[in-house]
Write an enzyme that holds these catalytic residues in place. Structure first.
Site, PDB file in Angstrom:
ATOM      1  N   GLN A 109       0.834  -1.196   0.000  1.00 23.47           N
ATOM      2  CA  GLN A 109       0.000   0.000   0.000  1.00 23.47           C
ATOM      3  C   GLN A 109       0.878   1.259   0.000  1.00 23.47           C
ATOM      4  O   GLN A 109       1.732   1.434   0.870  1.00 23.47           O
ATOM      5  CB  GLN A 109      -0.937   0.039   1.201  1.00 23.47           C
ATOM      6  CG  GLN A 109      -1.924   1.194   1.118  1.00 23.47           C
ATOM      7  CD  GLN A 109      -2.912   1.206   2.264  1.00 23.47           C
ATOM      8  OE1 GLN A 109      -2.597   1.703   3.339  1.00 23.47           O
ATOM      9  NE2 GLN A 109      -4.107   0.674   2.043  1.00 23.47           N
ATOM     10  N   TYR A 176      -6.810  10.716   3.426  1.00 22.54           N
ATOM     11  CA  TYR A 176      -5.397  10.908   3.125  1.00 22.54           C
ATOM     12  C   TYR A 176      -5.241  11.724   1.844  1.00 22.54           C
ATOM     13  O   TYR A 176      -6.207  12.070   1.178  1.00 22.54           O
ATOM     14  CB  TYR A 176      -4.688   9.563   3.078  1.00 22.54           C
ATOM     15  CG  TYR A 176      -4.749   8.831   4.399  1.00 22.54           C
ATOM     16  CD1 TYR A 176      -4.332   9.467   5.571  1.00 22.54           C
ATOM     17  CD2 TYR A 176      -5.243   7.534   4.505  1.00 22.54           C
ATOM     18  CE1 TYR A 176      -4.401   8.823   6.805  1.00 22.54           C
ATOM     19  CE2 TYR A 176      -5.317   6.887   5.729  1.00 22.54           C
ATOM     20  CZ  TYR A 176      -4.900   7.535   6.874  1.00 22.54           C
ATOM     21  OH  TYR A 176      -4.979   6.913   8.093  1.00 22.54           O
ATOM     22  N   ARG A 224      -7.597   2.065  -3.081  1.00 22.78           N
ATOM     23  CA  ARG A 224      -8.461   2.043  -1.895  1.00 22.78           C
ATOM     24  C   ARG A 224      -9.253   3.338  -1.923  1.00 22.78           C
ATOM     25  O   ARG A 224      -8.676   4.438  -1.850  1.00 22.78           O
ATOM     26  CB  ARG A 224      -7.596   1.947  -0.646  1.00 22.78           C
ATOM     27  CG  ARG A 224      -8.345   1.919   0.678  1.00 22.78           C
ATOM     28  CD  ARG A 224      -8.885   0.567   0.994  1.00 22.78           C
ATOM     29  NE  ARG A 224      -9.212   0.425   2.403  1.00 22.78           N
ATOM     30  CZ  ARG A 224     -10.094  -0.451   2.878  1.00 22.78           C
ATOM     31  NH1 ARG A 224     -10.725  -1.267   2.043  1.00 22.78           N
ATOM     32  NH2 ARG A 224     -10.335  -0.543   4.157  1.00 22.78           N
ATOM     33  N   ARG A 322      -9.214  -7.442  11.467  1.00 25.14           N
ATOM     34  CA  ARG A 322      -9.221  -7.656  12.918  1.00 25.14           C
ATOM     35  C   ARG A 322      -9.490  -9.106  13.292  1.00 25.14           C
ATOM     36  O   ARG A 322      -9.002  -9.589  14.320  1.00 25.14           O
ATOM     37  CB  ARG A 322     -10.241  -6.717  13.565  1.00 25.14           C
ATOM     38  CG  ARG A 322      -9.721  -5.293  13.685  1.00 25.14           C
ATOM     39  CD  ARG A 322     -10.723  -4.372  14.331  1.00 25.14           C
ATOM     40  NE  ARG A 322     -11.732  -3.937  13.393  1.00 25.14           N
ATOM     41  CZ  ARG A 322     -12.828  -3.259  13.733  1.00 25.14           C
ATOM     42  NH1 ARG A 322     -13.050  -2.969  15.013  1.00 25.14           N
ATOM     43  NH2 ARG A 322     -13.694  -2.869  12.832  1.00 25.14           N
ATOM     44  N   CYS A 345     -12.706 -11.875  17.305  1.00 26.70           N
ATOM     45  CA  CYS A 345     -12.605 -10.426  17.446  1.00 26.70           C
ATOM     46  C   CYS A 345     -13.925  -9.905  18.008  1.00 26.70           C
ATOM     47  O   CYS A 345     -14.999 -10.239  17.507  1.00 26.70           O
ATOM     48  CB  CYS A 345     -12.327  -9.774  16.096  1.00 26.70           C
ATOM     49  SG  CYS A 345     -12.450  -7.965  16.126  1.00 26.70           S
ATOM     50  N   CYS A 361      -3.672  -7.291  21.186  1.00 30.50           N
ATOM     51  CA  CYS A 361      -5.090  -7.630  21.023  1.00 30.50           C
ATOM     52  C   CYS A 361      -5.627  -8.165  22.331  1.00 30.50           C
ATOM     53  O   CYS A 361      -4.954  -8.960  23.005  1.00 30.50           O
ATOM     54  CB  CYS A 361      -5.224  -8.686  19.915  1.00 30.50           C
ATOM     55  SG  CYS A 361      -6.909  -9.307  19.654  1.00 30.50           S
ATOM     56  N   ALA A 392      -8.546 -12.798  33.070  1.00 27.91           N
ATOM     57  CA  ALA A 392      -7.138 -13.043  33.349  1.00 27.91           C
ATOM     58  C   ALA A 392      -6.925 -14.462  33.847  1.00 27.91           C
ATOM     59  O   ALA A 392      -6.010 -15.164  33.395  1.00 27.91           O
ATOM     60  CB  ALA A 392      -6.617 -12.032  34.363  1.00 27.91           C
TER      61      ALA A 392
END
Length: 645
Positions: A109, A176, A224, A322, A345, A361, A392
């Protein structure tokens, strides 16, 4: 590649090969470009290669590189690959060799942010017009400077092909530089690059032509492009469609559809609680009108959803970024018939967005580490107890079991999940339950003995080689430093509070702990009340990363919530609160209920008691029992400690 009986038919469209210009890709799934912060000093690294190789080996068809800077004025951060320098080629080629060795293809890209970032090298950001979206007003590009940037894109494309990429993608979306030229919101020029749509597309058209002159047609070239800017003054879907159709007529090989700009970033990276595959209808409309393949993206969570999009004609390829961060083995597990073992995800964005450090993540704390798909066997298998079944504790048990230890998991309550299960009860946060369900399934698969409704007795530590204390943290009665005549609730009590109709509830956020104040305000409003959020000494939701914060601010409920940042509460009586804010004092009427959100305190008493009862047992606290933090940090802690025993 191992494919389970029935899966091939179930994923018939996903598994079809596709030609993108001169490049044949083995299936219809790609991982689009995303920032990992794994590169260093403008060069690709072995860590980046590890990350990509895991996903190529698992079966993904196409991997898109991180955004690579095409010009010194595009260097927004130290680690971004400086593709305009020949010295970047060797490192990128090494990565491409690893990707290609597993049969996947790779595209690069090409990136220039324009005004959307403060540049760390040049004197100022550059843009088509001197309009600022940040503290720095950009330099308006001259026609000579535009020509220089066009050639910079072309030179970088040549470097990408020399580095072994099978194709290049020009990033013309998300606000962008190329999109800044295309958008009437950011382009106010009166020369041949401004005004009518044809002029606003000229910069991109010139880039396409220059790249083709440099690389010919032996490598793929795609764009894109945005469907919608989601900004006042920007373009919507009608204009987005015209842009896509016009650019599809240029000598390109595909269109990849995106949405939004940084000011509407929750549409570019849709967080938890937002619709799945939101671009499907726009992509289907474009696909029906153009000759080139169309890629879709945004919240495609699994291969079944990707198959549905392909079968319905919504796209030719589907990006799943993701999902593959959460589980680098997503593709392989699904093909083996183990889709229920894919780490899901949940869209939380806690580890993958805006951290400014290497990407991680929530559900995959090993991502970017050597332990991501390989848990090194323990030198000596131990008998280990884990006390506490929050995220945890469950993660520690899974890590330990994967390394060959015998693990018993004790949980005092009827369900696993701890604090995260409470968080999942808030509006728009129920996707956390998908992580908890996955942990429960994996604990069974890994052979962990789970003992619910069973607090860990300190004396039982004598029967184990090691004990991990994951008993979390406790909420204590709020310590108020102001006179108060109102009913005071802590967070847990507030989660079940039913306000009277139109009752105004004051929420005092003393710590911005886990970013729950705004979500609690939404819940109170959905139950018929009103809410005022008062942040003490800081902005409201100060630590909430910008995508989730922007998404919350964009929701309808936020327009009805009163917020007071950098505040100090002076006094609260039965009907009013006296608040100081930046030198001013104001009275806020309320209905008699005050919620105080504060950090809880670690439950470390078990560690002390067990140490006294079983001095030979190695005892460690993890997660909130070590220090109350976010779920992301608790999972990271558990994963790390699980690899030390």
């Amino acid at each position: 590649m191992q494919v389970h009986d029935g899966v091939r038919d179930q994923l018939r469209h996903v598994l079809q090969a596709i030609d993108i210009g001169p490049v044949t890709i083995r299936n219809r799934v790609l991982i689009a470009s995303h920032s990992t912060h794994y590169n260093r000093d403008g060069r690709a690294t072995t860590e980046m290669g590890d990350y990509y190789e895991i996903r190529a080996r698992a079966g993904v068809g196409l991997i898109m590189s991180e955004s690579c800077a095409v010009h010194p004025s595009a260097q927004t951060r130290p680690h971004i690959v400086r593709l305009y320098e020949q010295e970047s080629i060797a490192g990128l080629r090494a990565i491409n060799d690893r990707i290609h060795a597993h049969g996947a293809r790779s595209f690069c890209q090409l990136f220039h942010p324009g005004r959307q970032f403060t540049n760390i090298v040049s004197r100022a950001p550059v843009a088509p017009s001197a309009l600022s979206t940040s503290a720095d007003r950009p330099h308006e590009l001259s026609t000579a400077e535009i020509a220089e940037l066009v050639e910079a894109f072309a030179l970088s494309a040549e470097h990408a092909v020399r580095a072994g990429f099978d194709g290049v993608e020009v990033h013309c979306a998300n606000g962008y530089l190329p999109e800044q030229f295309m958008s009437p919101w950011s382009n106010l020029r009166h020369d041949e690059y401004g005004g009518a749509l044809e002029n606003r597309l000229r910069f991109v058209v010139e880039i396409i032509a220059a790249i083709r002159r440099r690389i010919g047609h032996d490598a793929a070239l795609g764009l894109r492009v945005n469907s919608h800017e989601y900004m006042a003054g920007g373009y919507g879907e009608d204009e987005g469609e015209r842009i896509c159709l016009a650019l599809a007529g240029e000598p390109i090989d595909y269109l990849s559809i995106a949405a939004g700009v940084h000011a509407s970033i929750h549409t570019s990276i849709p967080p938890m609680g937002t619709p799945l595959a939101p671009l499907r209808e726009f992509c289907a409309r474009i696909k029906a009108q153009v000759r080139v393949p169309v890629f879709t993206s945004h919240r495609v969570l699994d291969l079944v959803m990707a198959e549905r999009l392909l079968a319905d004609g919504a796209a030719d390829m589907v990006s799943m970024v993701r999902g593959h961060i959460a589980d680098g083995e997503l593709f392989a597990k699904t093909l083996r018939g183990e889709a229920d073992r894919v780490q899901p995800c949940v869209g939380c964005l806690q580890g993958c967005i805006d951290r400014g450090v290497p990407m991680t993540c929530l559900v995959n704390p090993g991502v970017g580490r050597s332990s991501e798909t390989l848990s090194l066997p323990a030198a000596r298998p131990l008998r280990i107890a884990v006390a506490g079944g929050g995220v945890a504790g469950a993660q520690a048990a899974l890590t330990l079991a994967a390394r060959g230890h015998a693990v018993d998991l004790y949980e005092a309550h009827p369900q696993l999940g701890g604090t995260l299960r409470l968080a999942a009860s808030l509006p728009g946060r129920d996707e956390f339950l998908r992580l908890l369900a996955w942990q429960e399934r994996e604990l069974a698969v890994r052979g962990v003995t789970v003992k619910l409704n069973t607090p860990f007795p300190a004396g039982a530590a004598a029967g184990y080689d090691a004990l991990l204390v994951a008993t979390g943290a406790s909420e204590h009665p709020p310590a108020l430093d102001f006179p108060c005549a109102a009913r005071v609730l802590g967070l847990r009590a507030a989660l079940s509070y039913q306000p009277a109709q139109d009752e105004t509830v004051l929420i005092v956020d003393r710590s911005d702990f886990r970013h729950l104040a705004l979500l609690l305000a939404r819940q109170i409003m959905e139950r018929g009340g009103r809410a005022v959020v008062i942040a003490l000494g800081q902005p409201v939701a100060a630590k909430l990363e910008r995508v989730n914060k922007t998404a919350l601010v964009a929701q309808a409920f936020y327009k009805q919530v009163r917020t007071v940042s950098f505040a100090k509460v002076l006094a609260v009586d039965a009907h009013n609160a006296r608040v100081q804010h930046e030198g001013w004092e104001l009275d806020i009427a309320h209905g008699g209920t005050l919620v105080v959100i504060d950090k809880p305190q670690a439950n470390d008493s078990l560690e002390q008691a067990a140490s006294a009862a079983a001095p030979q047992c190695k005892i460690l606290s993890i997660g909130d029992a070590f220090s109350p933090r976010s779920s992301l940090e608790a999972m990271q802690d558990a994963h790390t400690v699980g690899h030390t025993l």
